[in-house]
Design an enzyme around this catalytic site. Structure first.
Site, PDB file in Angstrom:
ATOM      1  NE  ARG A  57      -1.857  -2.040   3.006  1.00  0.00           N
ATOM      2  CZ  ARG A  57      -1.871  -3.327   2.670  1.00  0.00           C
ATOM      3  NH1 ARG A  57      -2.743  -3.773   1.827  1.00  0.00           N
ATOM      4  NH2 ARG A  57      -1.011  -4.167   3.196  1.00  0.00           N
ATOM      5  CB  THR A  58       3.473   2.487   2.301  1.00  0.00           C
ATOM      6  OG1 THR A  58       2.708   2.083   3.435  1.00  0.00           O
ATOM      7  CG2 THR A  58       4.139   3.810   2.582  1.00  0.00           C
ATOM      8  CE  LYS A  86      28.342  -3.324  -6.324  1.00  0.00           C
ATOM      9  NZ  LYS A  86      28.524  -2.271  -7.315  1.00  0.00           N
ATOM     10  NE  ARG A 107       7.410   0.659   5.040  1.00  0.00           N
ATOM     11  CZ  ARG A 107       6.189   0.145   4.999  1.00  0.00           C
ATOM     12  NH1 ARG A 107       6.019  -1.119   4.659  1.00  0.00           N
ATOM     13  NH2 ARG A 107       5.145   0.876   5.284  1.00  0.00           N
ATOM     14  CG  HIS A 135       3.945   4.168   8.597  1.00  0.00           C
ATOM     15  ND1 HIS A 135       4.191   4.902   7.466  1.00  0.00           N
ATOM     16  CD2 HIS A 135       3.297   3.058   8.185  1.00  0.00           C
ATOM     17  CE1 HIS A 135       3.717   4.241   6.413  1.00  0.00           C
ATOM     18  NE2 HIS A 135       3.169   3.134   6.830  1.00  0.00           N
TER      19      HIS A 135
END
Lengths: 308, 159
Positions: A57-58, A86, A107, A135
């Site tokens: 969703r986000t 890396k 995120r 959030h």
């Protein structure tokens, strides 16, 4: 009030006036989110999308929001296929991507990652979840859903489920306190809202009631906000089943509710809501995930300076 | 006063010619003060430590270091675990300067965040940062990255 170049890290940096401004802007942009009007106010702008953790969703609603406003999206893609594999630090990755993008949505699995990113970025950072931390865009869309489908002033809301670990609940409690909501907390004792958050709410003169059963609260509330209860929080499967049953939202339970009660859930759901609830007038969770689009359009347009 | 009392008294308050006396340290924090000052590894000078000494406010610890004056950074760290401490600079057996410690509203690179999943505990090029506040006699540190709070055992998390 200017949002241009503002980092969106935590709800705590927003006053009620600022939140109202975001909600008003989202309402203005909602017809564009529904594809009933067109806009290219973000034409020529690029959103850097960096997701170090899974999301449906986000991520998709941020990308849709950007595209609906005429902007472009540049994705980090899989972490395994990037220089992070890396051993590149987040700080270096941010300094690189800020040269490619006009804003970055991030995120990350570690708490404080968005704050760190904001210290290294010359473009606005939008926190799309930092571990068990914040959030904020979820909280904005929750507030927007409540305002569109119910009412924020004089709201009576019950929050049910995992109130201990659920990051959405902690930010939402703080934001609801700015609107003077009456809050009922429904959870098993193992998953109660942390005491310091309850104390914080009470110190803001918020009426807070705690119970272990939805039935105790259902008759009197305007919004029932359910969250996912994760099986792995319970060492004993029998205990999990008992708790899950006590928090299950069914059409039979909702017969006792006000006709205008709305059921919300940040999704994904597991066993908290009986699928039969989906077809009742109370179900609001799919609308809620749609409202993520106008809210993220508003935030993107504001921080990139396309709207005042 | 008996000769034994006299001997104990001398051991406790034996004057130093040059150095620093850190007085009014919260009882039980003297060893953390030594940790901040990197004693004994940083010096071979004589250091005297009094633990749980009686004082007008109950019990306190005292640390006396011969031949050494503390720098600002060390004093700032001591303030976190002993907010009521006094720093007495001794020169020629006299108290030449006496200062109380000051707690800053922000500290950087002094304490490690207790949250193992905090971004400040990873290999990122940042130092730990905390907002400092006080709740009566307790000092409260809030991580500027993950917002986790450290309060009762700050001495355990010094960098």
């Amino acid at each position: 009030m200017s949002f241009k170049d503002l980092h969106i890290i935590s709800m705590k940096s927003f006053s009620r006036d600022m939140i109202d401004h975001v909600l008003n802007t989202a309402e203005m942009l909602e017809p564009i989110a529904r594809d009933k009007a067109k806009s290219d106010i973000l034409k020529g702008k690029v959103l850097g999308v960096m997701f170090f953790e899974p999301s449906t969703r986000t991520r998709m609603s941020f990308e849709t929001a950007m595209m609906r406003l005429g902007g472009d999206v540049l994705s980090l893609g899989s972490v395994d296929a990037s220089s992070i594999a890396k051993g590149e630090t987040l700080a270096d990755t941010i300094r690189v991507v800020d040269g490619y993008a006009n804003a970055i949505v991030l995120r990350h699995n570690k708490e404080g990652a968005a704050q760190l990113a904001s210290e290294f970025s010359s473009v606005p950072i939008l926190n799309a979840g930092d571990g068990a931390g914040h959030h904020p865009t979820q909280t904005f869309l929750d507030l927007y859903t409540i305002r569109r489908e119910s009412h924020l002033d004089g709201l009576k809301i019950a929050l049910a489920g995992d109130l201990k670990y659920g990051r959405t609940v902690h930010s939402l409690c703080y934001a609801l306190s700015l609107y003077g909501a009456e809050i009922t907390l429904i959870s098993p004792k193992e998953l109660r809202l942390p005491a310091e958050i309850i104390e914080d709410l009470k110190s803001r003169n918020i009426k807070v009631t705690e119970t272990e059963s939805i039935e105790d609260a259902i008759e009197d509330i305007d919004v029932l906000y359910a969250t996912r209860v994760q099986k792995e929080r319970f060492p004993d499967p029998a205990e999990y089943r008992k708790v899950a049953n006590s928090l299950l939202i069914t059409p039979e339970l909702l017969e006792k509710a006000k006709p205008e009660l709305k059921v919300m859930h940040p999704l994904p759901r597991t066993n908290e809501i009986d699928p039969r609830v989906d077809n009742t007038k109370h179900a609001c969770y799919f609308k809620q995930s749609f409202y993520g689009v106008p809210i993220r359009m508003a935030l993107l347009a504001l921080v990139m300076g396309a709207l005042e | 006063m008996s000769s034994e009392d006299q001997q104990i008294r001398e051991i406790r308050v034996h004057p130093i010619e040059n150095g620093t006396v850190i007085d009014h340290i919260n009882a039980g924090q003297a060893l953390n003060v030594l940790k901040i000052l990197k004693i004994p590894s940083s010096s071979s000078r004589v250091v005297s430590v009094l633990i749980n000494a009686p004082s007008v406010h109950g019990r306190k610890d005292v640390v006396k270091i011969e031949g050494r004056e503390l720098n600002v950074e060390e004093v700032d760290k001591i303030a976190l675990i002993a907010p009521n401490a006094t720093i007495n600079i001794i020169r020629d057996f006299e108290v030449s300067e006496k200062d109380i410690v000051h707690i800053h509203s922000q500290i950087e690179g002094v304490v490690r965040c207790i949250n193992p999943n905090c971004i400040s505990n990873s290999n990122e090029p940042v130092t730990s940062k905390f907002a400092v506040s006080s709740n009566g006699r307790r000092t409260i540190l809030r991580c500027s990255y993950c917002e986790r709070i450290i309060s009762d055992d700050i001495g355990e998390h010094l960098l």
